[in-house]
Structures are given as structure tokens and as C-alpha cells.
Design a protein around this motif. Structure first.
Motif, PDB file in Angstrom:
ATOM      1  N   ALA A 251       0.838  -1.205   0.000  1.00  0.00           N
ATOM      2  CA  ALA A 251       0.000   0.000   0.000  1.00  0.00           C
ATOM      3  C   ALA A 251       0.866   1.245   0.000  1.00  0.00           C
ATOM      4  CB  ALA A 251      -0.923   0.015   1.210  1.00  0.00           C
ATOM      5  N   THR A 252       0.263   2.341  -0.409  1.00  0.00           N
ATOM      6  CA  THR A 252       0.859   3.667  -0.277  1.00  0.00           C
ATOM      7  C   THR A 252       0.254   4.319   0.955  1.00  0.00           C
ATOM      8  OG1 THR A 252       1.160   3.904  -2.657  1.00  0.00           O
ATOM      9  CG2 THR A 252       1.121   5.925  -1.354  1.00  0.00           C
ATOM     10  N   VAL A 253       1.111   4.839   1.835  1.00  0.00           N
ATOM     11  CA  VAL A 253       0.620   5.411   3.092  1.00  0.00           C
ATOM     12  C   VAL A 253       1.154   6.826   3.250  1.00  0.00           C
ATOM     13  CG1 VAL A 253       0.524   3.123   4.158  1.00  0.00           C
ATOM     14  CG2 VAL A 253       2.520   4.552   4.540  1.00  0.00           C
ATOM     15  N   LEU A 254       0.474   7.595   4.084  1.00  0.00           N
ATOM     16  CA  LEU A 254       0.883   8.957   4.411  1.00  0.00           C
ATOM     17  C   LEU A 254       1.256   9.026   5.881  1.00  0.00           C
ATOM     18  CD1 LEU A 254      -1.839  11.053   2.528  1.00  0.00           C
ATOM     19  CD2 LEU A 254       0.501  10.582   1.787  1.00  0.00           C
ATOM     20  N   PHE A 255       2.169   9.927   6.223  1.00  0.00           N
ATOM     21  CA  PHE A 255       2.580  10.130   7.603  1.00  0.00           C
ATOM     22  C   PHE A 255       1.980  11.426   8.118  1.00  0.00           C
ATOM     23  CE2 PHE A 255       5.726  12.004  10.616  1.00  0.00           C
ATOM     24  CZ  PHE A 255       5.548  11.097  11.650  1.00  0.00           C
ATOM     25  N   ASN A 256       1.366  11.351   9.307  1.00  0.00           N
ATOM     26  CA  ASN A 256       0.810  12.541   9.952  1.00  0.00           C
ATOM     27  C   ASN A 256       1.758  12.968  11.066  1.00  0.00           C
ATOM     28  OD1 ASN A 256      -0.598  14.432  11.480  1.00  0.00           O
ATOM     29  ND2 ASN A 256      -2.579  13.424  11.190  1.00  0.00           N
ATOM     30  N   PRO A 257       2.511  14.061  10.884  1.00  0.00           N
ATOM     31  CA  PRO A 257       3.481  14.458  11.912  1.00  0.00           C
ATOM     32  C   PRO A 257       2.826  14.903  13.219  1.00  0.00           C
ATOM     33  CG  PRO A 257       3.359  16.107  10.165  1.00  0.00           C
ATOM     34  CD  PRO A 257       2.560  14.946   9.706  1.00  0.00           C
ATOM     35  N   ASP A 258       1.551  15.275  13.171  1.00  0.00           N
ATOM     36  CA  ASP A 258       0.861  15.703  14.391  1.00  0.00           C
ATOM     37  C   ASP A 258       0.569  14.515  15.310  1.00  0.00           C
ATOM     38  OD1 ASP A 258       0.835  18.368  13.578  1.00  0.00           O
ATOM     39  OD2 ASP A 258      -1.026  18.086  12.442  1.00  0.00           O
TER      40      ASP A 258
END
Length: 489
Positions: A251-258
Motif C-alpha cells: 500500500a501507499t501510506v501517508l505520515f501525519n506528523p501531528d
């Protein structure tokens, strides 16, 4: 390569890095690449693939790719092919992206870097030229998404590593080394806040000796800190899933820095999903060997070559030399200070210690240091000739940093000496006065003297400390130690 296991699993990491090339115009059109323009004011008919328009290759982008290939020891292909990568996003106006697939312009190569004092090498698969897409804007649109096509057609060099990294720390240091290299070469400005340098991390885990696990790709990481945090979270998430009996899905995932978490965006496409085919509007890119040699002749001294020279000419250890060549400016600063005071190793120690600590705390670069190379050299010279102790020198350095750069007419040595006198930090060089203080300390510290003579080494350090205290820090510690040992027999 040995790897540290995490909960019994080996981590496998590869990075895909997009470096925006430092051309004034786009890769296939004359549109400006200037950052911060009003939305949709720098997207030409060529960038949008309107009927009747044809792309024309930007020579400057090709030259920058050649420069990178030579710097990493790769093969620069004398003929490479552009392809259309087909997918449908709102910010991709053509419905396809012009990229390179089967035959990239840069093939192979490697990047070396240090994690702690251990040298690592990451092999590169390829680096290929491609155009950027536009940008979707999700803020300040009352729940809607705006599309800015200014970035569409911006030239990128996508640098793909082999899956050679085994920890988030390795990945972060590799990314830093790659960032430093493209900035050093002048092919990318390296501005991560503006998206000029961003990484995608492919992360998987496996039991030692097992085949590679299923990877998940973390997209668009534009800070080294976030890169490391995202990989660390993803590692734990994958291990937790496997330990709970689940299977990792590509999968392609995103990182949430918060939140410090990754979340799946979509299932990961394979190459065949993009339906690559050669772009019919672009002929093969042909690079004559004479062009490659012309670029080679104009290459600057590379970081590794400079580091080897610092080891050879200045006697630096390999790690110190690598730290002194993290940027051209750092290399110039080190060499200027080392030549001025004739003490390369102390200069390197100060740059890796006090100077770097201050620069990092204030988010400055060495170019912005309030203490220039000549002034640091003057201070190190005063340590070497016994005028000030190391501790006193740090107080002088603090004052120099706070004062900022002196007037152009100010003599560095005079400025350093004035601060030493003003703060009363000149080291005691009167042997008679030092002997008097030592005698007084020995008389007053009978217990420590007895303990030292009984074989307790810590007691000697206590006596040295008392001498330094009695002299208000002005005694030369080496002289004080020598005199104490002489009097203690």
C-alpha cells in the motif's frame, strides 16, 4: 551487512528521492519554475499537453543528471528513453506523467555516509528524469480542494536506492548525505519546505534469513526528522500486525506528523498498472561521450575526495573528515581555520562540538556563524599557547557568539585577547604562584593526600579540582597535575 533486530525482525528500507533540478525553466517547456507565484500563472499549454503542443527537452536538466551520475560513480546512459506513466489525479493535467522507465539516464552508483562513527554504503538502482505534477490544496477552500498547476512540468531527478538500509537511523543519514550531495553539486537547492527535496520510504520487515516482506511506501516526507519518525512507526505497525496473525498488504501510506502515525491512502500500484509506453512526442535522449567528459571536466571537488584530502593533508580521522565535508561551506571554514592556526584536529573538534551545537540550536548553517574561521582559529591558538584553558575558551566563544561578527577592521586575535582580559580568563603562567597554591591545597586537603597515597586515583582528581578552584580556574590543569604528582612523590 549485520543488522539490529527489532522484536526479532529485520527491517528492510529503500528510499525513492525526488530532487527538483535547479533550472530556471521546466523540463519540457519555457515556463518558469519560480516558487511562490500566484496559482496557475506558470502553467503553459505545453505543461498541460493541449492539442498541437510538443515537449522539448531542457538541456540544463540533462546536464544536472549527468553531473549527479558522475558524482555517485554511476553509468551515464548515452541513450535513454522517455515514457508516459498513465494515471488519473486531479493535479495531473495531462492524464499521464512523462518519466523514464526501462532505460533511465543514470544507472547504478552508490552513496556513502556515517551512522555514528561507522561508515555505511547504499547502492543506487537508478536516477531518472521526469516531470512533476501539480499540487492539490486542501486548506482555506471551505471543504473543497483547489488545484495549482504551477509545479506541473517542473524537472525532477528521481533517485532510487537499493533496499540496503536496516534502520530508520541509516535511512535518515542516507537522506542527509544525498541532500548534501545534490546541494554541493548545485543541481538542487535542497529546500525541503518548498518541496525541492522529498523522500518516499519503502519499508518492510522479515525474520532473519527469510525473503523480503511485503513493503508499504510512505509518501512525500520532507524532513529528516519526519522520515525517521514515520519509518519507526511503520516498523512497529507492521510487526504488530504480523504478531496478531495479520498479513501486510502492499500500500501507499501517508505520515501525519501531528499524531506520529501512518495511514493507508491506497493500495500500491505495480508498474503494469501505469501502462508505461514510450512517449511518441519525444525521441530517445542521446548523450554524446564528449558531453559527459565536458561535464566531468567542470565538476567541483566532491565531498569524498575532499574528505580523503583532509585525511591526507591534515591527518584527520575518516569520521572527522566526513563531518568537515557535509557542505562546501563547512569544508571551506574548516580549511581556513586549520591553515590559520595550524591545528586541524582541534578545529575539527570545535566544529563538531561547540560550533555545531550552537548552529543546530539556532537552526543556522555554517555560513551564518557569528564566529568566522579566522576568529575561531585565533581562539584555538590561544588554547594551544597556554593563554586560556579549554573551559575558559568556551566562555570566550560564548561572548564571541553573542557579539556577532566584528567590524571588518577588527583583528580576530585582538578581539579574542580583549575578551580574555576583560573576563579575567588568562591562564596562570607564574610557576611560583602555582606552586604556592598547590602547597596550600596539599596542606588543607590532608585526607585526600592520604587517600591518594593509599591508591585511590579519584583523590588525585579531587586535588586537581581544588587547585583549579583556588586559582579561580586560571591554573593550567596539565601544569597543576604535574606539580601535584611531583610533590606527592
Amino acid at each position: 551487512m549485520s543488522a539490529t533486530l527489532i522484536r526479532g525482525y529485520e527491517v528492510v528500507i529503500g528510499l525513492e528521492t525526488h530532487a527538483q533540478l535547479s533550472t530556471d525553466s521546466k523540463i519540457f517547456s519555457g515556463s518558469s519554475t519560480r516558487f511562490g507565484a500566484e496559482p496557475n500563472t506558470q502553467a503553459s499549454p505545453v505543461d498541460l499537453a493541449l492539442p498541437g503542443t510538443l515537449p522539448v527537452m531542457n538541456r540544463g536538466a540533462v546536464e544536472r543528471a549527468i553531473r549527479f551520475g558522475l558524482a555517485v560513480g554511476a553509468k551515464v546512459a548515452t541513450q535513454s528513453i522517455f515514457a508516459r506513466k498513465n494515471y488519473f489525479y486531479p493535479d495531473l493535467p495531462k492524464g499521464y506523467q512523462i518519466s523514464q522507465y526501462e532505460t533511465p539516464v543514470v544507472q547504478g552508483g552508490s552513496v556513502t555516509f556515517f551512522v555514528g562513527e561507522r561508515e555505511h554504503r547504499v547502492n543506487l538502482t537508478r536516477a531518472h528524469l521526469e516531470e512533476d505534477a501539480g499540487k492539490s490544496l486542501h486548506e482555506d477552500y471551505a471543504g473543497q480542494t483547489g488545484i495549482d498547476l504551477n509545479r506541473a512540468g517542473t524537472p525532477l531527478l528521481e533517485i532510487v536506492s537499493e533496499p540496503d538500509m536496516r534502520s530508520s537511523a541509516e535511512a535518515a543519514e542516507y537522506a542527509r548525505a544525498l541532500h548534501a550531495l545534490v546541494v554541493w553539486l548545485g543541481i538542487c537547492d535542497g529546500n525541503m519546505q518548498e518541496g525541492s527535496f522529498r523522500c518516499d520510504a519503502n519499508v518492510s520487515v522479515r525474520r532473519p534469513g527469510a525473503p523480503f516482506g511485503t513493503r508499504r511506501e510512505i509518501k512525500n516526507l520532507n524532513s529528516f526528522k519526519f522520515l525517521q519518525q514515520a519509518i519507526d512507526y511503520e516498523i512497529q505497525w507492521q510487526i504488530d500486525l504480523i504478531e496478531d496473525g495479520g498479513e501486510v498488504q502492499q500500500a501507499t501510506v501517508l505520515f501525519n506528523p501531528d499524531t506520529g502515525e501512518t495511514r493507508a491512502m491506497r493500495t500500491k500500484e505495480e508498474a503494469h498498472d501505469y501502462r508505461y509506453f514510450p512517449d511518441p512526442d519525444l525521441p530517445p535522449l542521446v548523450i554524446a561521450p564528449t558531453w559527459i567528459e565536458a561535464v566531468r571536466a567542470e565538476m567541483p571537488e566532491l565531498p569524498r575526495a575532499m574528505a580523503e584530502r583532509f585525511q591526507r593533508e591534515h591527518g584527520l580521522p575518516a569520521y572527522d573528515a566526513a563531518m568537515m565535508t557535509q557542505s562546501k561551506a563547512m569544508g571551506r571554514y574548516f580549511e581556513a581555520a586549520a591553515r590559520a592556526c595550524g591545528a586541524p584536529k582541534p578545529v575539527a573538534n570545535w566544529l563538531m562540538g561547540e560550533v555545531s551545537k550552537r548552529l543546530n540550536a539556532e537552526a543556522r548553517t555554517i555560513e551564518d556563524s557569528p564566529v568566522d574561521a579566522a576568529t575561531l582559529a585565533a581562539l584555538i591558538g590561544r588554547i594551544a599557547d597556554g593563554t586560556v584553558s579549554n573551559n575558559a575558551a568556551r566562555q570566550v566563544f560564548d561572548a564571541l557568539w553573542a557579539a556577532g561578527m566584528p567590524a571588518a577592521a577588527a583583528e580576530p586575535l585582538a578581539q579574542v585577547d580583549a575578551l580574555i582580559e576583560a573576563k579575567g580568563l588568562r591562564q596562570m603562567n607564574d610557576s611560583g604562584e602555582l606552586e604556592r597554591i598547590v602547597d596550600e591545597v596539599l596542606a588543607a586537603q590532608a585526607k585526600s593526600v592520604e587517600e591518594y597515597r593509599a591508591g585511590k586515583d579519584k583523590a588525585f582528581n579531587a586535588l586537581v579540582g581544588q587547585v583549579m578552584k583556588a586559582s579561580k580556574g586560571k591554573a593550567n590543569p596539565a601544569q597543576a597535575s604535574e606539580l601535584l604528582k611531583k610533590k606527592l612523590g
